[in-house]
Structures are given as structure tokens and as C-alpha cells.
Design an enzyme around this catalytic site. Structure first.
Site: not given
Ligand code: PCA
Length: 203
Positions: A73, A136, A160
Site C-alpha cells: 500500500e 487495514c 495486503h
């Protein structure tokens, strides 16, 4: 020290592979913690851990059901917008994570270097520009926000992972997955890249 976090299971998923990953990878300089899928609890746990241990790096892991590859991310946004309730049955909609915080934080782990290193090992990995608006993204934001507020040098970011094949075999519909050993290898590689960054700014 590297703080490595994963999550418990939530909703109707049978298991969260990040729980096993953290359990298997917390040794030596890696301190592992499994976070509850709870807005009221996960944020304060992560904040307290960072304040108490002042880690050199924070790597948060989460499951992205339905995704086929590792996703590193790039950005955490200051927003909670939930469709599925968390494990305390709380479902915040259109809320800021921190009313005094910036709109977003960029990951400070070397996202592209991590992706390239994972790919070099033959494992599919991609940059992602949205960690969602659930737990998250929340934990990624709270980690970066805490590091920022404390003025620490720590790098922080989020990866992830897809379902492990072992867990996917328990899901009642076909879902993309990678084997647990492949997921473990990818996270080991990410930790190695992060270690190199830490040692370069400490020397
Ligand atoms: N994945 C969820 C929350 C916990 C997890 O492992 C998410 O992507 O927000």
C-alpha cells in the site's frame, strides 16, 4: 526492532492468514502482535505499542479477500467508511480517523523496492493506491500518524496479502490465493528490504 502486526479473522472469512504469518515471523528483531478487527481497540493498541517500544520500523499486514497478489500500500487516507461491522459490531460511516490529522499519509517503507524484491523471487506483487476504508487503512493511518506525532524516524507501511491456498480451500466459493509458504517468503523479503533501509539510516 521491527513491529510486525497482523489481524484476527472477521465477518465470514474462515481464518486470517496474517495471524499465522505474524506468529511464524516474530523472532529476533521482529516483534509480532495480532490486532483485533476493532476500531475502538486496534488504534489504541498500535499507538501504545509504538509509544512504548519506539520501533525502527512498523509493518502492518492484512488480508485482502479476493485479491490475487501481494499488494504494497502506498497511501493511507483519513477516513473510515464501513460496509461490514467490525468485531465489536461497530460500523462507522463517513468518519475521520483523526480530526486533527492530515488527509492522507504516504507509506514510508520503500514500497517499490519491496515489490521489486518480491517479484525477483517469482512472487506476484503490485503497488496499491488504496488500502480501503476499513480496519487495514485505519491501522496504516494510525501507525503513520503516531510516528509523525512522536517525531520518530521509524518507517511504516502496510502490505495486503491474498488468502493462503490452505484457507481458500475452506471458503465456499472459488477465491484467488497463494500458498502460505509463498506468502511467508514474500513477507520475509519485505522485512529484509526494510532492515536494509533501517541500517542505512542508522549508520
Ligand atoms: N483485512 C481487513 C481488516 C482486517 C484484515 O486482515 C482490511 O483490509 O481492512
Amino acid at each position: 526492532m521491527i513491529l510486525l502486526t497482523g489481524f484476527k479473522r472477521w465477518s465470514d472469512i474462515p481464518e486470517n492468514p496474517t495471524e499465522q504469518l505474524v506468529r511464524e515471523l516474530c523472532e529476533g528483531d521482529v516483534m509480532g502482535r495480532i490486532l483485533p478487527v476493532s476500531f475502538s481497540r486496534a488504534g489504541s493498541i498500535i499507538k501504545n505499542l509504538i509509544e512504548k517500544y519506539e520501533p525502527d520500523a512498523i509493518l502492518n499486514l492484512g488480508l485482502a479477500p479476493g485479491r490475487a497478489a501481494i499488494r504494497v500500500e502506498r497511501i493511507a487516507i483519513n477516513l473510515i467508511d464501513t460496509i461490514i461491522p467490525d468485531n465489536d459490531d461497530v460500523k462507522p460511516v463517513d468518519e475521520l480517523i483523526d480530526a486533527d490529522g492530515p488527509l492522507a499519509y504516504m507509506a514510508t517503507i520503500p514500497t517499490k523496492r519491496i515489490i521489486n524484491a518480491i517479484r525477483s523471487a517469482g512472487i506476484p506483487a503490485f503497488l496499491s493506491y488504496s488500502a480501503g476504508t476499513y480496519l487495514c487503512n485505519y491501522v496504516m493511518y494510525r501507525s503513520l500518524r503516531t510516528v509523525d506525532k512522536l517525531g520518530l524516524e521509524a518507517v511504516s507501511g502496510f502490505i495486503h496479502v491474498p488468502y493462503s491456498s490452505e484457507i481458500a480451500s475452506k471458503v465456499k466459493k472459488p477465491v484467488p490465493s497463494l500458498s502460505m509458504s509463498t506468502l511467508r517468503k514474500a513477507i520475509v523479503i519485505a522485512l529484509e528490504v526494510i532492515r536494509k533501509v533501517i541500517s542505512s539510516y542508522q549508520s
